[in-house]
Design an enzyme around this catalytic site. Structure first.
Site, PDB file in Angstrom:
ATOM      1  CG  HIS A 317     -31.098 122.195  32.434  1.00 59.35           C
ATOM      2  ND1 HIS A 317     -31.812 123.260  32.237  1.00 59.35           N
ATOM      3  CD2 HIS A 317     -31.259 121.414  31.316  1.00 59.35           C
ATOM      4  CE1 HIS A 317     -32.252 123.363  31.010  1.00 59.35           C
ATOM      5  NE2 HIS A 317     -31.910 121.907  30.502  1.00 59.35           N
ATOM      6  CG  ASP A 375     -29.056 114.920  26.868  1.00 55.41           C
ATOM      7  OD1 ASP A 375     -29.653 114.603  26.194  1.00 55.41           O
ATOM      8  OD2 ASP A 375     -28.718 116.394  27.086  1.00 55.41           O
TER       9      ASP A 375
END
Ligand code: CMC
Length: 452
Positions: A317, A375
């Site tokens: 991320h 996710d």
């Protein structure tokens, strides 16, 4: 004058830049928000120095000031309006979080029911929009339909496009939060050739969405409360995430004065990319491709190989350099859902758990601080509920719409609001004279095209 400017005026902290070429120094004011890193206020840097800053991907640039969401990526913290995401995910519900993001506070009991009524009253679509769907191919990706239908809303709701009027602004926000679930469910129904199912006002936001997605005229879908709770949690966990690619797209589009429906359509288009909202779909494809836990080592090696484009989807991320707190809630929810649905030994969950365990011990992932993101487990939950992978990003868009519209509203109401207009480091040709076509050198730019 906004708070941070006031702060800066009173504190006068600065950072000195020294230009070796002309021996001049420039003081850049330092400003502080309520939390997070301090920022250098470079707004008049160009005026003072004739220079821009260069920051592709905005890795060191705050594009705006905001009071909505705070992230500390090193500590794995995500808060909305001061409330920890886990508190909200475990104790609140999606509409309450929508109110919080839009208005800054959790609602009182009375405001909560008024808000619920307002949103419920806007869930239906103008019937004319049904014909709009029919213009799409049945095999269109539902995200393509979302971009088109949401963009078209401004053609149907003229009475909420003048956002200088606070009432119209609020109606646009309510319409978007309410209608996005109906639009998403209809995109799904259209893609599988089933009739559209109208919203039911007695159901909660998430129950209603499940009803519109899975009910048939012949068979009413009985909403399982555990599934409805998981759906609600999914929407809460996706509701906002400060200035990510799609939210920045919404703000940039809105900064020119574009109407809110057009801005949200732009956000949906940006979300679709596999590095952003499309990753949940990509995770399932990756887990299916890995197929068996015995293949994990091979895929870990592929992810580490610089010459191989493969990346572990659902890992890494831009902001989190620690466990994404949303991934933690997703992982627990995945276990709850599989237990409720009596899905034993789900091969995808088995592969995901093993993959996570191996990656978290691997030096490459440790050194680069790559952890599972939101996710990684969400696709397993959505698949178990019965959504096809093509719907995963649509579900993300439904949850994120409230974040986009809250950020848009905050920007519109900010007195410092200016049209977004980044500058560039020009690296192209210098000035040259125009040549008549018969005097130009033969170039091979279009060789690939002419070969056909
Ligand atoms: N697998 C293998 N290596 C990775 C991965 C990954 N998933 N993610 C990053 N790296 C490596 C990357 O190759 C780079 O290595 P090096 O420094 O040797 O060049 C280093 O880690 C830093 O990566 P980056 O691409 O510069 O980092 P970024 O902040 O620009 O990208 C990201 C963040 C999310 C796009 C990236 O981690 C990624 O592509 N992850 C997979 C896609 C994914 O799961 N996306 C969902 C994001 S969360 C949902 C959302 O908010 O939209």
């Amino acid at each position: 004058m906004s708070d941070f400017q006031e702060y800066n005026k009173n504190n006068l902290k600065s950072f000195t830049l020294f230009d070796n070429e002309n021996g001049q120094s420039y003081d850049v004011p330092i400003i502080e928000g309520s939390e997070g890193p301090k920022v250098l206020d470079i707004r008049d840097l160009y005026k003072k120095t004739g220079m821009f800053t260069f920051d592709p991907g905005f890795t060191s640039t705050a594009s705006c000031s905001s009071e909505i969401t705070f992230i500390d990526g090193h500590k794995g913290i995500l808060r909305h309006r001061g409330y920890d995401i886990k508190d909200l995910a475990y104790h609140s519900n999606f509409l309450e979080v929508c109110y919080l993001l839009l208005h800054g506070e959790l609602p009182s009991q009375e405001d909560k029911s008024k808000f619920q009524n307002v949103i419920t009253n806007h869930t239906m679509l103008n019937e004319q929009l049904v014909y709009f769907y029919r213009g799409f191919r049945r095999d269109a990706h539902p995200m393509a339909i979302m971009v088109g239908v949401v963009g078209a809303l401004s053609a149907f709701y003229h009475d909420s496009t003048d956002f200088s009027d606070i009432n119209q602004r609020m109606i646009a926000c309510h319409r978007l939060i309410a209608k996005i679930a109906t639009i998403g469910a209809m995109a799904y129904k259209y893609s599988i050739g089933q009739p559209f199912v109208y919203p039911q006002n007695h159901l909660s936001y998430s129950e209603n969405f499940l009803h519109m997605t899975f009910s048939l005229p012949t068979n009413n879908y009985k909403v399982n409360p555990v599934i409805a709770k998981a759906m609600d949690r999914f929407f809460i966990l996706h509701a906002d995430h400060e200035q990510n690619a799609s939210t920045s797209t919404v703000r940039l589009a809105g900064s020119s004065g574009a109407n809110p429906f057009a801005c949200i359509a732009a956000g949906i288009a940006s979300l679709w990319g596999p590095a952003h909202g499309g990753a949940n779909e990509a995770v399932i494809r990756m887990l299916e491709e890995i197929g068996d836990v015995s293949n994990i080592d091979k895929y870990i090696e592929k992810a580490k190989d610089k010459d191989d484009p493969f990346r572990l989807m659902g890992f890494g991320h831009r902001v989190y350099k620690n466990y994404d707190p949303r991934a933690d809630v997703m992982k627990k929810t995945a276990h709850e859902i599989l237990e409720e649905l009596n899905i034993k030994d789900d091969p995808l969950l088995k592969t995901a758990l093993q993959l996570e365990e191996i990656a978290l011990k691997d030096k490459y992932f440790i050194d680069k601080k790559l952890y599972p993101n939101v996710d990684f487990y969400s696709g397993i939950i959505l698949k178990a509920i019965g959504f096809p992978t093509s719907m995963f990003t649509v579900l993300f868009a439904i949850g994120r719409t409230v974040g986009w519209i809250s950020q848009w509203k905050e920007m519109i109401e900010d007195p410092v609001n200016k049209i977004g207009r980044p500058r560039q480091l020009y690296n192209g040709k210098n000035s040259r004279s125009y040549e008549e076509v018969n005097r130009r050198e033969k170039k091979s730019i279009f060789q690939w095209l002419w070969k056909k």
